[in-house]
Write a protein that holds these residues in place. Structure first.
Motif, PDB file in Angstrom:
ATOM      1  N   SER A 192       0.840  -1.207   0.000  1.00 37.16           N
ATOM      2  CA  SER A 192       0.000   0.000   0.000  1.00 37.16           C
ATOM      3  C   SER A 192       0.868   1.248   0.000  1.00 37.16           C
ATOM      4  O   SER A 192       1.296   1.721   1.046  1.00 37.16           O
ATOM      5  CB  SER A 192      -0.902  -0.014   1.238  1.00 37.16           C
ATOM      6  OG  SER A 192      -0.140  -0.269   2.404  1.00 37.16           O
ATOM      7  N   SER A 193       1.113   1.780  -1.198  1.00 41.54           N
ATOM      8  CA  SER A 193       1.785   3.076  -1.304  1.00 41.54           C
ATOM      9  C   SER A 193       0.726   4.173  -1.192  1.00 41.54           C
ATOM     10  O   SER A 193      -0.428   3.893  -0.853  1.00 41.54           O
ATOM     11  CB  SER A 193       2.546   3.167  -2.625  1.00 41.54           C
ATOM     12  OG  SER A 193       3.229   4.403  -2.725  1.00 41.54           O
ATOM     13  N   GLY A 213       5.919  10.609   2.088  1.00 40.79           N
ATOM     14  CA  GLY A 213       5.847  10.351   0.646  1.00 40.79           C
ATOM     15  C   GLY A 213       7.164   9.789   0.100  1.00 40.79           C
ATOM     16  O   GLY A 213       7.169   8.898  -0.747  1.00 40.79           O
ATOM     17  N   TRP A 214       8.290  10.292   0.614  1.00 44.64           N
ATOM     18  CA  TRP A 214       9.598   9.780   0.154  1.00 44.64           C
ATOM     19  C   TRP A 214       9.777   8.322   0.569  1.00 44.64           C
ATOM     20  O   TRP A 214      10.318   7.506  -0.178  1.00 44.64           O
ATOM     21  CB  TRP A 214      10.744  10.633   0.725  1.00 44.64           C
ATOM     22  CG  TRP A 214      10.990  11.884  -0.058  1.00 44.64           C
ATOM     23  CD1 TRP A 214      10.659  13.159   0.290  1.00 44.64           C
ATOM     24  CD2 TRP A 214      11.623  11.983  -1.345  1.00 44.64           C
ATOM     25  NE1 TRP A 214      11.042  14.050  -0.684  1.00 44.64           N
ATOM     26  CE2 TRP A 214      11.636  13.363  -1.694  1.00 44.64           C
ATOM     27  CE3 TRP A 214      12.182  11.067  -2.239  1.00 44.64           C
ATOM     28  CZ2 TRP A 214      12.185  13.821  -2.894  1.00 44.64           C
ATOM     29  CZ3 TRP A 214      12.732  11.533  -3.428  1.00 44.64           C
ATOM     30  CH2 TRP A 214      12.720  12.890  -3.751  1.00 44.64           C
ATOM     31  N   GLU A 215       9.325   7.987   1.780  1.00 44.95           N
ATOM     32  CA  GLU A 215       9.446   6.581   2.203  1.00 44.95           C
ATOM     33  C   GLU A 215       8.592   5.693   1.314  1.00 44.95           C
ATOM     34  O   GLU A 215       8.992   4.588   0.931  1.00 44.95           O
ATOM     35  CB  GLU A 215       9.044   6.431   3.682  1.00 44.95           C
ATOM     36  CG  GLU A 215       9.345   5.041   4.272  1.00 44.95           C
ATOM     37  CD  GLU A 215       8.366   3.933   3.890  1.00 44.95           C
ATOM     38  OE1 GLU A 215       8.797   2.776   3.730  1.00 44.95           O
ATOM     39  OE2 GLU A 215       7.154   4.221   3.734  1.00 44.95           O
ATOM     40  N   LYS A 216       7.380   6.156   0.972  1.00 41.88           N
ATOM     41  CA  LYS A 216       6.506   5.362   0.100  1.00 41.88           C
ATOM     42  C   LYS A 216       7.195   5.132  -1.257  1.00 41.88           C
ATOM     43  O   LYS A 216       7.125   4.043  -1.819  1.00 41.88           O
ATOM     44  CB  LYS A 216       5.164   6.066  -0.100  1.00 41.88           C
ATOM     45  CG  LYS A 216       4.255   6.052   1.141  1.00 41.88           C
ATOM     46  CD  LYS A 216       3.795   4.664   1.495  1.00 41.88           C
ATOM     47  CE  LYS A 216       2.760   4.628   2.591  1.00 41.88           C
ATOM     48  NZ  LYS A 216       2.508   3.272   3.105  1.00 41.88           N
ATOM     49  N   VAL A 254       1.624  -3.058  -6.454  1.00 44.65           N
ATOM     50  CA  VAL A 254       1.781  -1.779  -5.755  1.00 44.65           C
ATOM     51  C   VAL A 254       0.624  -0.847  -6.106  1.00 44.65           C
ATOM     52  O   VAL A 254       0.426  -0.499  -7.274  1.00 44.65           O
ATOM     53  CB  VAL A 254       3.119  -1.107  -6.127  1.00 44.65           C
ATOM     54  CG1 VAL A 254       3.273   0.229  -5.415  1.00 44.65           C
ATOM     55  CG2 VAL A 254       4.295  -2.038  -5.789  1.00 44.65           C
ATOM     56  N   ALA A 255      -0.130  -0.444  -5.062  1.00 44.21           N
ATOM     57  CA  ALA A 255      -1.225   0.521  -5.247  1.00 44.21           C
ATOM     58  C   ALA A 255      -0.858   1.843  -4.586  1.00 44.21           C
ATOM     59  O   ALA A 255      -0.204   1.862  -3.540  1.00 44.21           O
ATOM     60  CB  ALA A 255      -2.507  -0.022  -4.613  1.00 44.21           C
ATOM     61  N   ARG A 256      -1.292   2.930  -5.203  1.00 44.77           N
ATOM     62  CA  ARG A 256      -1.143   4.262  -4.596  1.00 44.77           C
ATOM     63  C   ARG A 256      -2.520   4.700  -4.112  1.00 44.77           C
ATOM     64  O   ARG A 256      -3.364   5.139  -4.914  1.00 44.77           O
ATOM     65  CB  ARG A 256      -0.583   5.251  -5.623  1.00 44.77           C
ATOM     66  CG  ARG A 256       0.830   4.912  -6.036  1.00 44.77           C
ATOM     67  CD  ARG A 256       1.331   5.767  -7.190  1.00 44.77           C
ATOM     68  NE  ARG A 256       2.727   5.442  -7.497  1.00 44.77           N
ATOM     69  CZ  ARG A 256       3.341   5.755  -8.633  1.00 44.77           C
ATOM     70  NH1 ARG A 256       2.699   6.433  -9.576  1.00 44.77           N
ATOM     71  NH2 ARG A 256       4.603   5.418  -8.821  1.00 44.77           N
TER      72      ARG A 256
END
Ligand code: NAD
Ligand code: GDD
Length: 325
Positions: free
Chosen positions: A116-117, A150-153, A173-175
């Motif tokens: 889950s991004s 956001g950077w970690e995602k 991978v989903a945003r």
């Protein structure tokens, strides 16, 4: 019987996902730092444990699960991720969880893993115009998220995609774009705008004003949790790696969101705009890719989800109100 591991099963989306997977007939193990705050888990096995601990992760990933859903993260709404105070924890905790879970899955030959991004990984420079934000999947680079969250995602997306390329993992991978619904955090500092505004309106009397951070003209879209589960499961079981948006395209201003909730509540509410953590000026999901690849789009309007959510939060507010003297 097929087996599934849900990491973050004591959280909002994880709790709903466990329930859905049980309805589908899976054997489910959940793992989280804590039990679910608002409901008994339906998982067959629920492990209370810290996914930052590599040895715990290896114990939990003790078999070839058919599917793994990695939802555990150090996260919250604007009041948690945009103040800057939690940056080190957010980056360290969430990255460590992802490094541990993905590697343990690989070593146990659990191929199919969902991550889950977040829409928070999109560049800030494309989200300055509240009427025309650009969150197409291919707009992610040059990278410039506006938060360490956001950077970690973004880092972790790349990690899952690397294991896909180099180790044959079936990463998905989903945003996610701002997911809301009953049984989510509604108080305490980590709640997102839909829950925060439902709480404020549930506590207000008709004619009262509620506080809104900023001028309220910032835009967002919000996706009801059941819709999110449908997109998540379809993606996980598909042959499409992503990354792909899972969100709604029904963009509203925060002022419009507040007025819609007030209408659901049947109250006349005034808005008082105050300084607060804001995040990007505009954001909306862009669903061309997911609709082409998975035939998915949300089935219900925002208002329907808000009706369910307001009803649940109103009950929490009443249950938690101090007893009258
Ligand atoms: P949530 O905070 O309700 O759930 C996350 C769970 O992870 C929590 O129960 C927490 O206790 C658990 N967790 C945190 N650190 C842990 C650790 N070290 N070990 C074990 N468990 C740990 O959040 P959610 O809304 O259910 O979000 C689920 C996922 O979706 C997260 O990765 C989040 O970043 C992502 N996401 C959510 C949204 C949204 O709007 N809800 C939007 C974008 C992305
Ligand atoms: N939380 C909150 N509480 N937000 C408020 C409030 C309030 O009382 N009043 C106004 N807002 C405004 C915020 O300032 C922000 O501009 C907007 O409402 C949306 O805030 P949130 O819902 O808290 O977060 P977000 O949309 O900026 O980011 C969320 O969505 C991402 C995915 O799209 C977060 O939950 C992220 O963790 C998530 O990844």
């Amino acid at each position: 019987m097929k087996s599934v591991l849900v990491c973050g099963a004591g959280g909002f989306i994880g709790g709903h996902l466990v329930r859905r997977l049980k309805r589908e007939g899976y054997w489910v193990r959940g793992v989280d730092l804590k039990k679910h705050e608002f409901a008994e888990t339906e998982a067959d096995d629920f492990v209370i444990g810290d996914l930052r601990d590599q040895s715990l992760v290896r114990e939990v990933v003790d078999r070839k699960f058919d599917e793994i859903y990695q939802l555990a993260a150090d996260m919250g709404g604007a009041g948690y991720i945009f103040t800057g105070d939690n940056d080190a924890d957010v980056m360290h905790n969430s990255a460590t969880i992802n490094l541990n879970v993905l590697d343990a899955a690989y070593k146990r030959n659990c191929k199919r893993i969902f991550y889950s991004s977040s829409a928070c990984m999109y560049p800030a420079y494309n989200q300055e115009d509240p009427d025309n934000p650009n969150c197409r999947e291919d707009s992610a680079y040059p990278a410039a998220p506006d938060s360490e969250y956001g950077w970690e995602k973004l880092f972790s997306e790349r990690l899952y995609l690397s294991y896909n390329r180099n180790h044959g993992m079936e990463s998905r991978v989903a945003r996610y774009h701002n997911i809301f619904g009953p049984q989510g955090t509604w108080d305490g500092g980590k709640e997102k705008a839909p829950a925060a505004l439902c709480r404020k309106i549930a506590r207000a009397k008709s004619g009262d004003s509620i506080e809104i951070w900023g001028d309220g003209e910032q835009t967002r879209s919000f996706l009801y949790v059941d819709e999110c589960l449908e997109g998540t499961i379809r993606l996980t079981r598909s042959d499409f790696t992503g990354p792909v948006n899972v969100g709604s395209e029904e963009m509203v201003t925060i002022n419009q969101l507040a007025m819609m909730i007030a209408d659901v509540a049947g109250k006349k509410i005034e808005l008082e705009h105050i300084p607060g953590p804001l995040g990007v000026r505009g954001r909306n999901s862009e669903n061309t890719l997911i609709s082409e690849r998975l035939g998915w789009s949300p089935s219900q309007p925002l208002r329907t989800g808000l009706e369910n959510t307001y009803e649940w939060i109103e009950r929490q507010v009443k249950a938690n109100a101090p007893a009258a003297a």
